[in-house]
Design a protein around this motif. Structure first.
Motif, PDB file in Angstrom:
ATOM      1  N   LEU A 403       0.818  -1.213   0.000  1.00 22.07           N
ATOM      2  CA  LEU A 403       0.000   0.000   0.000  1.00 22.07           C
ATOM      3  C   LEU A 403       0.853   1.264   0.000  1.00 22.07           C
ATOM      4  N   THR A 404       1.744   1.396   0.963  1.00 21.52           N
ATOM      5  CA  THR A 404       2.553   2.615   1.071  1.00 21.52           C
ATOM      6  C   THR A 404       3.479   2.810  -0.124  1.00 21.52           C
ATOM      7  N   PRO A 405       4.240   1.789  -0.586  1.00 19.02           N
ATOM      8  CA  PRO A 405       5.081   2.002  -1.761  1.00 19.02           C
ATOM      9  C   PRO A 405       4.297   2.389  -3.012  1.00 19.02           C
ATOM     10  N   LEU A 406       3.136   1.772  -3.218  1.00 13.89           N
ATOM     11  CA  LEU A 406       2.350   2.086  -4.411  1.00 13.89           C
ATOM     12  C   LEU A 406       1.784   3.504  -4.344  1.00 13.89           C
ATOM     13  N   VAL A 407       1.297   3.898  -3.180  1.00  9.16           N
ATOM     14  CA  VAL A 407       0.783   5.260  -3.028  1.00  9.16           C
ATOM     15  C   VAL A 407       1.908   6.275  -3.218  1.00  9.16           C
ATOM     16  N   ALA A 408       3.093   5.994  -2.658  1.00  8.71           N
ATOM     17  CA  ALA A 408       4.229   6.907  -2.826  1.00  8.71           C
ATOM     18  C   ALA A 408       4.635   7.016  -4.286  1.00  8.71           C
ATOM     19  N   LEU A 409       4.619   5.892  -4.994  1.00  5.80           N
ATOM     20  CA  LEU A 409       4.975   5.918  -6.410  1.00  5.80           C
ATOM     21  C   LEU A 409       3.925   6.663  -7.220  1.00  5.80           C
ATOM     22  N   ASP A 410       2.644   6.465  -6.895  1.00  8.13           N
ATOM     23  CA  ASP A 410       1.579   7.208  -7.569  1.00  8.13           C
ATOM     24  C   ASP A 410       1.718   8.713  -7.323  1.00  8.13           C
ATOM     25  N   THR A 411       2.070   9.090  -6.114  1.00  6.27           N
ATOM     26  CA  THR A 411       2.251  10.508  -5.798  1.00  6.27           C
ATOM     27  C   THR A 411       3.404  11.103  -6.594  1.00  6.27           C
ATOM     28  N   SER A 412       4.498  10.366  -6.692  1.00  6.84           N
ATOM     29  CA  SER A 412       5.647  10.861  -7.459  1.00  6.84           C
ATOM     30  C   SER A 412       5.311  10.991  -8.944  1.00  6.84           C
ATOM     31  N   LEU A 413       4.617   9.998  -9.482  1.00  9.05           N
ATOM     32  CA  LEU A 413       4.240  10.067 -10.896  1.00  9.05           C
ATOM     33  C   LEU A 413       3.266  11.213 -11.141  1.00  9.05           C
ATOM     34  N   GLY A 414       2.324  11.409 -10.201  1.00  2.00           N
ATOM     35  CA  GLY A 414       1.386  12.513 -10.351  1.00  2.00           C
ATOM     36  C   GLY A 414       2.072  13.868 -10.305  1.00  2.00           C
ATOM     37  N   SER A 415       3.048  14.023  -9.418  1.00  2.00           N
ATOM     38  CA  SER A 415       3.775  15.294  -9.324  1.00  2.00           C
ATOM     39  C   SER A 415       4.594  15.544 -10.589  1.00  2.00           C
TER      40      SER A 415
END
Length: 621
Positions: A403-415
């Motif tokens: 959960l945390t790694p995927l959310v962090a990766l999604d946040t980075s890609l979104g930024s």
């Protein structure tokens, strides 16, 4: 400038020496893959550490005692029952002749095609109070209610042990039969000459020699029991997996679920240690030149029919009964009409997710295995071992840790996307099927690496040495030598990974996006609503698809003792045995024949057996 260039050259030379001449990219690749596997585990520990002290006190007081008790009873019962059935059936069909022993030897592994949760749903429908068995008993005996008689409760820990053992005993059976087939006849014959009985042969010789493989088979059965969520939840058993699921979703406590998952990881590590101690680096070898194995002994009188009954009963309970029930429900209810646009969509989703995960897993497996072959360093060996942890991690724990790694990766890609285009893209992985594919990749990567490693270890390093002498670069060695020789292992690994992805329920259930259904979650949804019969068609498709790799395992297990056991085999690790302890060994084309003039093949004992390599055993006294 010259001093700077010289320092760079010295640094490059020192790096090459440290890498033992291996390509830098190979070391980097295996390290990145190991980091991918470890990321959800570190994330899980971090989430658990963020929980308050009062939360841990509540978990240890209200959840863990009952969960540990049920999990311990389940694992102990499954270990006992699968061991008795698997080892006993393997010894009977290998060492004795009785009516139907050859057919039963091929049928005994078939329950592996039926997922545990489907078997649990079927057994409840058949053996529950409203099922046909108890209704027939009441009608036959004149009983009016359940209070007039006693019948074993299927919705209990003991019922769950029976259901799981009926499906998981083939892990032990395949491991035991493979070792029994490759045991030398000389030790058995000497023991018979000294007056040993059949029971003594089985207890004092066959079992100790097969102990490494038995440890692998039992560990796999226990890990599958830990990973299960559908059967345990449906049968009312509060295992650690079910506790993680309910704490996370029903109670809304992510940190509490992570704390329970950490306890579960400790149990998984204990199982791995037990499996390694069960093998203890012992080698059991058999001459590949002229293998002579024990000839089966004819059973007579009542013993022959008891042996037939003992071997036939697991097949009936684990495969014939579930298949018959599903076929009956499909035809009786006319479920073929369910093959509409929605069902086809769920089927395509299942095939698409499984196909994408299979391609990714094979790609990562090829890179990992070939890179480890090129860079024979402690670092790459450790990375390969870390990559094998994924199969031992239950799907529920893996989903929680991702959960945390995927959310962090999604946040980075979104930024990044917003900085480039000024638009928002939302969740890329968590909002799509990408999270499921990553979970499948981590969990089933050991299946691919185990199969490919076993195939590549059968190939003499002299072939690669000759290629290096002729000027081949590492990339050319991989593309022109290693991958062509790995085609049989690739096909086997692809089939196993694809079917396991189709059957996976835990990770799919927790990571799927909204309005996304696979065949496994479709069956789970019908069972949760108390209408499992309506999902019989989807369950039947899962079972029929799962038959393919099981039949392949049966065929390769029956190729003969000379092919079944390679010289110097250790019995494999858990993931490598799961990937196929009966894998076919890729061989160099017969039209290509040469010798490596400057180097001797390092694994020549496996390729060119000598008298010293025959029938060795380091079994305990």
């Amino acid at each position: 400038m010259s001093t700077l260039a010289a320092s760079h050259r010295l640094s490059a030379t020192a790096l090459r020496r440290a890498l033992n001449g291996a390509p830098l990219w190979s070391v980097a690749v295996v390290t990145c893959i190991a980091a991918l596997v470890l990321a959800p585990l570190f994330s899980l520990v971090r989430i658990a550490a963020q929980g308050e002290a009062t939360l841990w006190a509540q978990v240890t007081a209200d959840i863990l005692p009952a969960a540990l008790l049920d999990t311990g009873l389940l694992l102990g019962g499954v270990a006992l029952l699968t061991g008795i059935v698997g080892i006993g059936a393997a010894w009977l069909v290998t060492a004795h002749r009785f009516p139907g022993h050859r057919i039963l030897a091929a049928l005994l592994p078939l329950p592996l095609a039926v997922p545990t949760y489907i078997t649990a749903y079927i057994y409840v429908e058949i053996f529950d109070a409203a099922g046909p068995v108890q209704m027939a008993l009441r009608s036959l005996m004149g009983w009016s209610s359940r209070g007039d008689y006693w019948f074993p409760e299927i919705r209990s820990v003991y019922g769950c042990v029976f259901v799981m053992s009926a499906v998981l005993y083939p892990y032990v059976y395949l491991a035991a039969r493979l070792m029994f087939l490759t045991q030398s006849a000389s030790m058995i014959e000497v023991a018979r000459t000294l007056g040993a009985s059949r029971y003594t042969l089985f207890r004092a010789i066959a079992i100790p020699l097969a102990r490494p493989a038995l440890a692998v088979g039992l560990s796999l059965a226990l890990l599958e029991s830990l990973n299960d969520i559908g059967a345990s939840e449906y049968l009312g058993v509060r295992t650690l997996t079910v506790s993680i699921f309910t704490t996370w979703l029903n109670r809304g406590s992510l940190a509490g679920a992570a704390q329970i998952a950490c306890v579960m990881l400790a149990i998984v590590l204990a199982l791995i240690v037990m499996e390694r101690r069960g093998r203890r680096d012992r080698r059991y070898a058999l001459s590949t030149r002229r293998p002579r194995v024990t000839q089966p002994v004819d059973l007579s009188g009542r013993q022959r029919w008891l042996a037939t009954l003992f071997c036939a009963l697991p097949v009936v309970m684990g495969f014939v009964l579930p298949i018959a029930f599903l076929l009956r429900e499909v035809f009786r209810r006319g479920l073929a009409e369910q093959i509409d646009e929605a069902f086809v969509g769920h089927l395509l989703t299942t095939v698409g997710l499984s196909g994408a995960a299979t391609i990714a897993t094979l790609a990562f497996g090829i890179v990992l295995v070939t890179a480890s072959r090129l860079a024979r360093l402690r670092l790459t060996k450790a990375a390969l071992a870390i990559a094998g942890i994924g199969y031992a991690v239950p799907g529920t724990v893996l989903a929680l840790g991702l959960l945390t790694p995927l959310v962090a990766l999604d946040t980075s890609l979104g930024s990044l996307w917003r900085a480039l285009t000024g638009e928002r893209i939302g969740l890329v992985l968590m909002g799509s099927a990408g999270g499921i594919v990553i979970a499948y990749l981590i969990r089933f990567l050991p299946i691919a690496t185990g199969s490919l490693s076993a195939g590549l270890e059968r190939v003499s390093t002299g072939i690669e040495d000759a290629g290096r002498i002729l000027g081949a670069r590492p990339r050319e060695l991989v593309l022109k030598i290693q991958i062509p020789l790995l085609r049989p292992a690739l096909a086997s690994a692809a089939l196993l990974v694809f079917v396991d992805c189709i059957k996976e329920l835990s990770a799919t259930l927790l990571l799927r996006p909204l309005n996304t259904e696979t065949l496994a979650t479709l069956v789970y949804g019908h069972a949760s609503r108390g209408a499992f019969e309506d999902g019989s068609l989807a369950a039947l498709v899962i079972v029929l698809v799962g038959l393919a790799p099981v039949i392949q395992l049966v065929r390769s297990a029956e190729t003969g003792p000379g092919k079944a056991g390679s010289a110097g085999s250790r019995g494999g690790t858990m993931p490598s045995f799961r990937a196929g302890a009966e894998k076919s060994a890729p061989q160099a084309p017969k039209t290509v024949s040469f010798r490596a003039p400057l180097s001797r093949p390092r694994n020549d004992m496996a390729i060119f057996p000598t008298r010293r390599s025959s029938a060795r055993s380091a079994a305990p006294p």
